[in-house]
Design an enzyme around this catalytic site. Structure first.
Site, mmCIF file in Angstrom:
data_model
loop_
_atom_site.group_PDB
_atom_site.id
_atom_site.type_symbol
_atom_site.label_atom_id
_atom_site.label_comp_id
_atom_site.label_asym_id
_atom_site.label_seq_id
_atom_site.Cartn_x
_atom_site.Cartn_y
_atom_site.Cartn_z
ATOM 1 N N GLY A 19 32.505 20.253 -8.147
ATOM 2 C CA GLY A 19 31.839 20.220 -9.442
ATOM 3 C C GLY A 19 31.744 18.826 -10.022
ATOM 4 N N GLY B 133 28.134 18.541 -8.686
ATOM 5 C CA GLY B 133 27.709 19.163 -9.944
ATOM 6 C C GLY B 133 27.324 18.107 -10.968
ATOM 7 N N GLU C 122 26.251 29.859 -20.086
ATOM 8 C CA GLU C 122 26.974 31.147 -20.063
ATOM 9 C C GLU C 122 28.423 30.798 -19.792
ATOM 10 O OE1 GLU C 122 25.795 34.106 -20.617
ATOM 11 O OE2 GLU C 122 23.692 34.164 -20.066
ATOM 12 N N LYS D 103 23.426 24.793 -7.219
ATOM 13 C CA LYS D 103 24.759 24.514 -6.660
ATOM 14 C C LYS D 103 25.718 25.677 -6.902
ATOM 15 C CE LYS D 103 28.560 22.336 -8.006
ATOM 16 N NZ LYS D 103 29.567 23.102 -7.255
ATOM 17 N N GLY E 230 29.238 21.371 -2.857
ATOM 18 C CA GLY E 230 30.214 20.303 -3.095
ATOM 19 C C GLY E 230 30.987 20.523 -4.375
HETATM 20 P P1 NAD Z 1 34.018 26.086 -13.684
HETATM 21 O O1 NAD Z 1 33.487 25.706 -15.023
HETATM 22 O O2 NAD Z 1 35.227 25.426 -13.204
HETATM 23 O O3 NAD Z 1 32.905 25.848 -12.568
HETATM 24 C C1 NAD Z 1 31.624 26.432 -12.661
HETATM 25 C C2 NAD Z 1 30.670 25.621 -11.806
HETATM 26 O O4 NAD Z 1 30.564 24.316 -12.369
HETATM 27 C C3 NAD Z 1 31.109 25.421 -10.356
HETATM 28 O O5 NAD Z 1 29.979 25.423 -9.509
HETATM 29 C C4 NAD Z 1 31.726 24.037 -10.399
HETATM 30 O O6 NAD Z 1 31.685 23.394 -9.149
HETATM 31 C C5 NAD Z 1 30.822 23.340 -11.393
HETATM 32 N N1 NAD Z 1 31.414 22.177 -12.074
HETATM 33 C C6 NAD Z 1 32.714 21.913 -12.332
HETATM 34 N N2 NAD Z 1 32.827 20.694 -12.937
HETATM 35 C C7 NAD Z 1 31.570 20.217 -13.089
HETATM 36 C C8 NAD Z 1 31.027 19.031 -13.642
HETATM 37 N N3 NAD Z 1 31.788 18.078 -14.171
HETATM 38 N N4 NAD Z 1 29.693 18.871 -13.627
HETATM 39 C C9 NAD Z 1 28.889 19.815 -13.112
HETATM 40 N N5 NAD Z 1 29.339 20.945 -12.536
HETATM 41 C C10 NAD Z 1 30.674 21.161 -12.544
HETATM 42 O O7 NAD Z 1 34.175 27.675 -13.720
HETATM 43 P P2 NAD Z 1 34.735 28.613 -12.564
HETATM 44 O O8 NAD Z 1 36.207 28.418 -12.514
HETATM 45 O O9 NAD Z 1 33.927 28.454 -11.323
HETATM 46 O O10 NAD Z 1 34.374 30.059 -13.155
HETATM 47 C C11 NAD Z 1 35.132 30.679 -14.110
HETATM 48 C C12 NAD Z 1 34.565 30.454 -15.494
HETATM 49 O O11 NAD Z 1 33.206 30.863 -15.545
HETATM 50 C C13 NAD Z 1 35.267 31.280 -16.546
HETATM 51 O O12 NAD Z 1 35.473 30.509 -17.704
HETATM 52 C C14 NAD Z 1 34.286 32.401 -16.828
HETATM 53 O O13 NAD Z 1 34.417 33.011 -18.088
HETATM 54 C C15 NAD Z 1 32.995 31.697 -16.676
HETATM 55 N N6 NAD Z 1 31.911 32.669 -16.412
HETATM 56 C C16 NAD Z 1 31.017 32.948 -17.408
HETATM 57 C C17 NAD Z 1 30.022 33.901 -17.207
HETATM 58 C C18 NAD Z 1 29.031 34.247 -18.283
HETATM 59 O O14 NAD Z 1 28.004 34.851 -17.964
HETATM 60 N N7 NAD Z 1 29.263 33.902 -19.536
HETATM 61 C C19 NAD Z 1 29.929 34.543 -15.977
HETATM 62 C C20 NAD Z 1 30.864 34.240 -14.997
HETATM 63 C C21 NAD Z 1 31.843 33.290 -15.220
#
Ligand code: NAD
Length: 491
Positions: free
Chosen positions: A208, A212, A250, A176, A206
């Protein structure tokens, strides 16, 4: 390959609409233009994807490493062959400059598949001689169907960090992308339709908290791999814990970028910019805490202000653009909100600090390259802003900067800039993070493990150890002794 005006869900090698027909729009954050329409998956759709993946699993698992390596190389080739399209769509969907998508995102995506193809092709087994009559063979087996969820900042590149090892190890995938940047994963599904057997890769789009969460909670998923915020990382970990399945996480970061008095000045100025302005600062490993030693502080800050003012912020589709648009309005408001928080905390705006709204900028979500002079205890230095906003912090001694660098809940990355090799290695070893660059930053080539300590995650990716996250070892012990075992003597 043409972009379609509407995409469904890619399940079992076929496109299908969401079971309740709901959709959402993919729009360009630089100008609001509609890119395409995506399907909002239901729990029933996720269930169908998991079923399709299990149906494909026996055949995919049975392939030899050599056969899977050939397929992974074909995936890399098709990505390269479609690089201009994929780079353009990645830029349109996320707001990142086309230059970065072309030079970094797409080639490194292809490279991940080649890297894992090479690894499995050259892999050798393990045999242990236990005693004169006993030996053991260790065989690695795939886990089955794995669920993978990625964020919006590097949609294809981070996708490849997960897809390549999972497929190489013989798993089938339910994948996803973020609802903010789903387009390139959908185009990739079309590109791979003739390369991967049906059901090996299933793409669910879709929100998260819906699609998700359905993936997290599905009992048919045998491993979760997640990249995103620490807040959602907890939910992934909770779901994995409840079902006793492994999870790779990550997560976020607040990485220290440390500049000593004896650094290579010109290179270091570049390093600050690459650390916090690359991809609009929407980088997990961004060098967002900029520690500068007192001897060069004033000169260094003045040079940074000059450099930040020269950054060409603009239309991401232009090759000369150095910084593009923030991914969406919500994220832009979050970043602007942190600039206000910083001011209220007493931080001084050294450069930038505003949304850009003149002319064409008004149609999108643009923020000036920004530096705030602050202290490490401020919220702007402790919380992830995820935008082009660096916090500049003055330090005096090596001990002081190590203590401040480690005074953070995160531990993803860090960088140290000095021409003294002993100091560089001392600081690199003392910083609590999964990656430390010396006189460099932001580079994440295949082969060098990447992942976080502390609240930045669990596990490492883009290295051969990631293969082990997607497999389990079976030990087969063999006795060559012809006599009875002798444990229960029969007189
Ligand atoms: P996010 O956590 O909001 O979303 C990440 C993914 O999770 C998206 O696909 C989202 O739809 C999904 N998601 C959200 N709620 C969920 C749930 N309840 N259950 C399952 N899936 C869910 O993060 P974001 O705003 O998309 O990205 C930014 C974040 O990602 C920052 O905190 C950044 O540091 C982190 N990031 C980490 C790395 C790494 O390698 N450590 C790399 C890139 C980004």
């Amino acid at each position: 390959m043409e972009l379609k005006s509407e995409y469904g869900l890619f399940i079992g090698g076929k496109w299908q609409k969401s079971s309740d027909g709901k959709t959402f729009e993919a729009r360009n954050p630089a100008n609001g233009a509609l890119i395409t329409v995506c399907a909002e998956a239901t729990a029933a759709d996720v269930d169908a994807a998991v079923t399709a993946a299990w149906q494909a699993f026996p055949e995919w698992k049975a392939k030899t490493n050599a056969e899977r390596a050939v397929i992974l190389n074909k995936i890399a080739d098709v990505i390269d062959a479609n690089a201009p399209l994929l780079a353009s769509l990645e830029s349109q969907d996320s707001g990142k400059p086309i230059r970065e998508a072309t030079i970094i995102d797409i080639p490194t995506t292809a490279d991940q598949f080649r890297y894992y193809a090479g690894l499995i092709r050259g892999e050798e087994g393990a045999v242990t001689k236990v005693d004169a009559n006993t030996m053991a063979i260790m065989v690695s087996e795939p886990l089955g169907v794995v669920g993978q969820i990625v964020p919006w900042n590097f949609p294809l590149m981070i996708g490849s960090w997960k897809l390549a090892p999972a497929l190489a190890a013989g798993n089938c995938v339910v994948f996803k992308p973020s609802s903010s940047t789903s387009v390139t994963a959908l185009v990739l599904a079309d590109l791979l339709a003739d390369i991967l057997p049906a059901g090996v890769l299933n793409i669910i789009t879709g929100a998260g908290d819906k699609a998700g969460q359905y993936i997290l909670d599905h009992p048919g998923i045998k491993k979760l791999s997640f990249t995103g915020s620490t807040a959602v990382g907890y939910k992934v970990s909770e779901a994995a814990g409840k079902r006793l399945i492994p999870a790779t996480l990550e997560l976020g970061g607040k990485s220290p970028n440390i500049f000593f008095d004896d650094c290579n000045f010109e290179k270091a100025i570049d390093g600050v910019q690459l650390g916090i302005l690359f991809n609009q600062g929407e980088v997990c490993a961004a060098g967002s805490r900029i520690f500068v030693q007192e001897g060069i502080y004033d000169k260094f800050l003045a040079a940074l202000v000059k450099a930040f003012k020269k950054i060409n912020v603009g239309n991401p589709a232009e090759f000369t653009t150095q910084m593009g648009a923030i991914v969406n309005e919500q994220q832009m408001n979050k970043v602007l909100g942190y600039i206000e928080i910083g001011k209220q905390e007493g931080a001084k705006v050294a450069v930038g600090g505003h949304r850009l709204t003149d002319g064409e900028f008004g149609k999108g979500f643009f923020i000036e390259p920004t530096l705030l002079e602050g202290t490490n205890d401020m919220r702007i230095a402790q919380e992830e802003i995820f935008g082009p906003v660096g916090v500049v912090i003055k330090f005096r001694t090596e001990e002081e900067v190590i203590a401040m660098a480690n005074d953070s809940k995160y531990g993803l990355a860090g960088a140290v800039w000095t021409q003294d090799i002993n100091k560089a290695l001392r600081v690199a070893q003392a910083v609590e993070s999964g990656r430390v660059w010396i006189n460099s930053c932001s580079n994440v080539p295949a082969g060098i493990p990447f992942g976080g300590m502390k609240q930045s995650g669990i596990g490492r990716e883009i290295n051969k150890c990631a293969l082990d996250h997607y497999r389990q070892i079976k030990s087969i012990e063999i006795s060559t002794f012809e006599s009875p075992l002798g444990f229960y003597p029969q007189d």
